[in-house]
Scaffold this active site. Structure first.
Site, mmCIF file in Angstrom:
data_model
loop_
_atom_site.group_PDB
_atom_site.id
_atom_site.type_symbol
_atom_site.label_atom_id
_atom_site.label_comp_id
_atom_site.label_asym_id
_atom_site.label_seq_id
_atom_site.Cartn_x
_atom_site.Cartn_y
_atom_site.Cartn_z
ATOM 1 N N GLU A 157 19.673 -19.973 31.296
ATOM 2 C CA GLU A 157 19.952 -20.745 30.066
ATOM 3 C C GLU A 157 20.204 -22.212 30.363
ATOM 4 O OE1 GLU A 157 21.605 -17.750 30.767
ATOM 5 O OE2 GLU A 157 19.975 -16.818 29.637
ATOM 6 N N GLY A 161 24.058 -18.407 31.741
ATOM 7 C CA GLY A 161 23.661 -18.001 33.089
ATOM 8 C C GLY A 161 22.602 -18.974 33.557
ATOM 9 N N SER A 162 22.064 -18.713 34.726
ATOM 10 C CA SER A 162 21.095 -19.671 35.280
ATOM 11 C C SER A 162 19.880 -19.845 34.359
ATOM 12 C CB SER A 162 20.655 -19.225 36.672
ATOM 13 O OG SER A 162 20.297 -17.852 36.638
ATOM 14 N N HIS A 178 22.787 -14.505 28.004
ATOM 15 C CA HIS A 178 22.145 -14.522 29.306
ATOM 16 C C HIS A 178 21.261 -13.292 29.501
ATOM 17 C CE1 HIS A 178 21.310 -15.292 33.402
ATOM 18 N NE2 HIS A 178 22.069 -14.333 33.879
ATOM 19 N N GLU A 222 29.943 -11.340 26.091
ATOM 20 C CA GLU A 222 28.936 -11.482 25.038
ATOM 21 C C GLU A 222 29.281 -10.714 23.766
ATOM 22 O OE1 GLU A 222 28.422 -10.954 28.191
ATOM 23 O OE2 GLU A 222 27.022 -12.457 28.949
ATOM 24 N N GLY A 273 31.047 -0.077 12.092
ATOM 25 C CA GLY A 273 32.171 0.673 12.665
ATOM 26 C C GLY A 273 32.319 0.472 14.160
ATOM 27 N N HIS A 313 30.686 8.497 6.100
ATOM 28 C CA HIS A 313 31.223 8.608 7.455
ATOM 29 C C HIS A 313 31.427 10.094 7.775
ATOM 30 C CE1 HIS A 313 34.599 7.337 10.504
ATOM 31 N NE2 HIS A 313 33.555 7.857 11.070
HETATM 32 C C1 LIG Z 1 32.692 0.358 20.381
HETATM 33 C C2 LIG Z 1 33.434 1.551 19.861
HETATM 34 N N1 LIG Z 1 33.953 2.436 20.731
HETATM 35 C C3 LIG Z 1 34.647 3.503 20.277
HETATM 36 C C4 LIG Z 1 34.780 3.726 18.938
HETATM 37 C C5 LIG Z 1 35.490 4.967 18.432
HETATM 38 N N2 LIG Z 1 36.726 4.669 17.718
HETATM 39 C C6 LIG Z 1 36.792 4.599 16.378
HETATM 40 S S1 LIG Z 1 38.311 4.353 15.814
HETATM 41 C C7 LIG Z 1 38.948 4.302 17.363
HETATM 42 C C8 LIG Z 1 40.405 4.115 17.571
HETATM 43 C C9 LIG Z 1 40.902 2.732 17.345
HETATM 44 O O1 LIG Z 1 42.269 2.737 17.619
HETATM 45 P P1 LIG Z 1 43.228 1.575 17.202
HETATM 46 O O2 LIG Z 1 42.532 0.286 17.229
HETATM 47 O O3 LIG Z 1 44.449 1.694 18.044
HETATM 48 O O4 LIG Z 1 43.579 1.863 15.680
HETATM 49 P P2 LIG Z 1 44.346 3.100 15.064
HETATM 50 O O5 LIG Z 1 43.327 4.144 14.782
HETATM 51 O O6 LIG Z 1 45.378 3.542 16.038
HETATM 52 O O7 LIG Z 1 44.918 2.576 13.794
HETATM 53 C C10 LIG Z 1 37.952 4.497 18.314
HETATM 54 C C11 LIG Z 1 38.174 4.479 19.771
HETATM 55 C C12 LIG Z 1 34.170 2.790 18.063
HETATM 56 N N3 LIG Z 1 34.228 2.920 16.737
HETATM 57 N N4 LIG Z 1 33.527 1.707 18.552
#
Ligand SMILES: Cc1ncc(C[n+]2csc(CCOP(=O)(O)OP(=O)(O)O)c2C)c(N)n1
Ligand SMILES: [Mg+2]
Length: 525
Positions: free
Chosen positions: A28, A25-26, A70, A47, A401, A281
């Site tokens: 940088e 961006g500007s 940025h 990003e 995750g 988890h």
């Molecule tokens: C940034 C973010 N947003 C939402 C989630 C919640 N989340 C975890 S698993 C998942 C589903 C992913 O689906 P996909 O990539 O189609 O794989 P599948 O489970 O169908 O194998 C989501 C939305 C996350 N972990 N990270």
């Protein structure tokens, strides 16, 4: 006269950070001005993708990567990716442009208000230097902070008028500095560990991502063989630290307290190396440890060591400690564990491919030293059961995750490891969080293969809805996505596979070429 700009480029060069991952961006532009020919700038179009690529690059190289974002908006877009980098101990030197000093206080457009606070708590260290002359020192400190164990991301905000200022006296001392940490356990701590391992009747080992990160997989194998002990991969694994074909290998631990405890039952000693204890988890209340089990972990991270709810910890150099243990322990008189039986090859069935079938085909066709970057969330266990991964650095997964890691990281890892083929296995939901990295792969001809598992749904969330007894949840399906069209739109060749034969043919074509290819596979949910 040496400017801050010159001093910083000399420093970056001397420290080996000549690849920028950025989106400018500007604020940088004055930093990027007169970009030296021996540096390269890898442009990412968002990003999240920028930091994801840098994360993969830094993890695969084992050295810090440089990121340029940025101001506040760019940093904000990168926070999800920073969460992953923070959790995987990825050394990232994240720099962000700040407004000109004279206009930060009036909060002009693009001022990064309270810049140093913005990325916390996802960075080890964060700073906006008090004056231009402090910028080279702050950058030097950022590099050494990012690299020192436990390594991790750091953040440096620099007002854009600083670059043209004269550097302070003595700046030349910074470029060649080395900061080393010596982290071996003392002789007493080491012999306590050796004794505990020698006295255990039924020990087991759990290895985590930092074993792979410090190239200590062979030492882990040597120790496991000497003690004839089963080895598990720590839950929610971001890397693969033990050959999955080895007789001692048992698999990926589940991520619930009760189910882990159940698997530890009967082991009098559990040695955890290079992993948090544990990255749980799903919440499954229960005892952290079964009665009669002692747990000791070896970690590079004081945070990991202190937040563990049970067991003892030794904060030390993982590679050196594992090597020393493997040398010092006496071979156990036990028989070696019997190798797991690999699951039978999945049968061919009509309709969308079973994920098992996809992984069988992949395992058959991919080079033995392929690098897998996984973000197909509902099929992770199937992947671990079916893919043979034997070399260091063969597997990556988002450590926090946070989706949006795998697609960009595959690009960054492929850039770092041109001699090995990188295959991203990415869900049709996950692919959308970092899709812009396809453009970077195309423009810089980074020949990663992106295998999109198109099951039309957020499969993992459907499973989790069952765990949480949450029925009738909206927003769990993702129909109507055409990844071939998206890939072509970003300039990447695309193939569609709706049968085993089509998948085999697509993989053959992708592997034979030296360009990025996206393969959209219709899979069963
Ligand atoms: C940034 C973010 N947003 C939402 C989630 C919640 N989340 C975890 S698993 C998942 C589903 C992913 O689906 P996909 O990539 O189609 O794989 P599948 O489970 O169908 O194998 C989501 C939305 C996350 N972990 N990270
Ligand atoms: Mg899906």
């Amino acid at each position: 006269m040496t400017t801050v700009h010159q001093a910083c480029y000399q420093l970056l060069r001397a420290q080996g950070l000549t690849t920028f991952f950025g989106n400018p961006g500007s604020n940088e532009l004055p930093f990027l001005k007169d970009f030296p020919e021996d540096f390269r700038y890898i442009l990412g179009l968002h990003e999240g993708a920028v930091v994801g690529m840098a994360d993969g690059f830094a993890q695969a190289n084992g050295t810090p990567a440089l990121v340029n974002l940025h101001s506040a908006a760019g940093t904000g877009n990168a926070m999800g990716a920073l969460a992953n980098a923070w959790n995987s101990h990825t050394p990232l030197v994240v720099t962000a442009g700040q407004q000109v000093r004279a206009m930060v206080g009036v909060e002009a457009l693009l001022a990064n208000v309270d810049a140093a606070s913005l990325p916390r708590p996802l960075v080890k260290w964060s700073c906006e230097p008090a004056c231009a002359q402090e910028v080279p020192l702050a950058l030097s400190r950022a590099i050494h902070m990012a690299s020192a164990p436990a390594s991790g991301p750091v953040y440096l905000s620099v007002p854009y008028d600083d670059w043209q200022q004269q550097a302070g006296p003595g700046v030349e001392h910074l470029a060649g500095r080395r900061v080393e940490t010596a982290g071996m356990p003392g002789p007493e701590a080491l012999s306590r560990l050796v004794r505990a391992l020698g006295e255990a009747c039924n020990p087991m080992m759990i290895v985590g991502p930092d074993v792979d990160a410090c190239h200590a997989n062979r030492s882990a194998v040597a120790l496991a063989e000497k003690l004839a002990m089963p080895v598990w991969i720590a839950p929610s694994a971001p890397r693969c630290s033990f050959p999955t074909t080895h007789a001692c290998f048992r698999g990926l631990l589940p991520a619930g307290i009760a189910s882990i405890s159940q698997l530890l039952d009967g082991h009098d000693l559990v040695l955890v190396v290079g992993a948090p204890v544990f990255r749980y988890h799903q919440y499954e209340p229960g005892d952290f440890l079964p009665p009669g089990t002692r747990l000791v972990s070896i970690t590079c991270d004081i945070n990991e060591a202190t937040r563990a709810p049970m067991g003892d910890a030794v904060v030390a150099d993982i590679a050196g400690t594992l090597r020393a243990l493997a040398e010092a322990v006496r071979p156990a008189a036990r028989p070696m564990p019997v190798a797991r039986v690999r699951p039978a090859l999945a049968a061919e069935e009509p309709g969308p491919l079973a994920p098992e079938r996809v992984f069988d085909i992949l395992d058959e066709m991919a080079p033995r030293n392929a690098i897998y970057v996984n973000e197909s969330t509902s099929t992770t266990n199937i992947l671990w059961q079916r893919l043979r991964m034997t070399e260091q650095g063969s597997y990556y997964f988002a450590a926090a995750g946070g989706l949006g890691f795998a697609l960009p990281a595959a690009v960054g890892i492929q850039l770092a490891k041109p001699e090995r083929r990188v295959i991203g296995v990415i869900g049709d939901g996950s692919a959308n969080y970092g899709i812009q990295a396809l453009w970077t792969a195309a423009q810089y001809n980074i020949p990663a293969i992106f295998l999109i598992m198109k099951n039309g749904t957020y499969g993992a969330l459907r499973w989790f809805a069952g765990v949480l007894d949450a029925s009738n949840v909206p927003g769990l399906d993702v129909p109507g996505l055409d990844f071939c069209a998206l890939a072509r739109g970003y300039g990447v060749e695309a193939l569609r596979a709706d049968s085993s034969e089509a998948l085999v043919a697509s993989l053959r074509q992708a592997l034979a070429g030296n360009r990025p290819v996206l393969i959209e596979v219709e899979t069963r949910a």
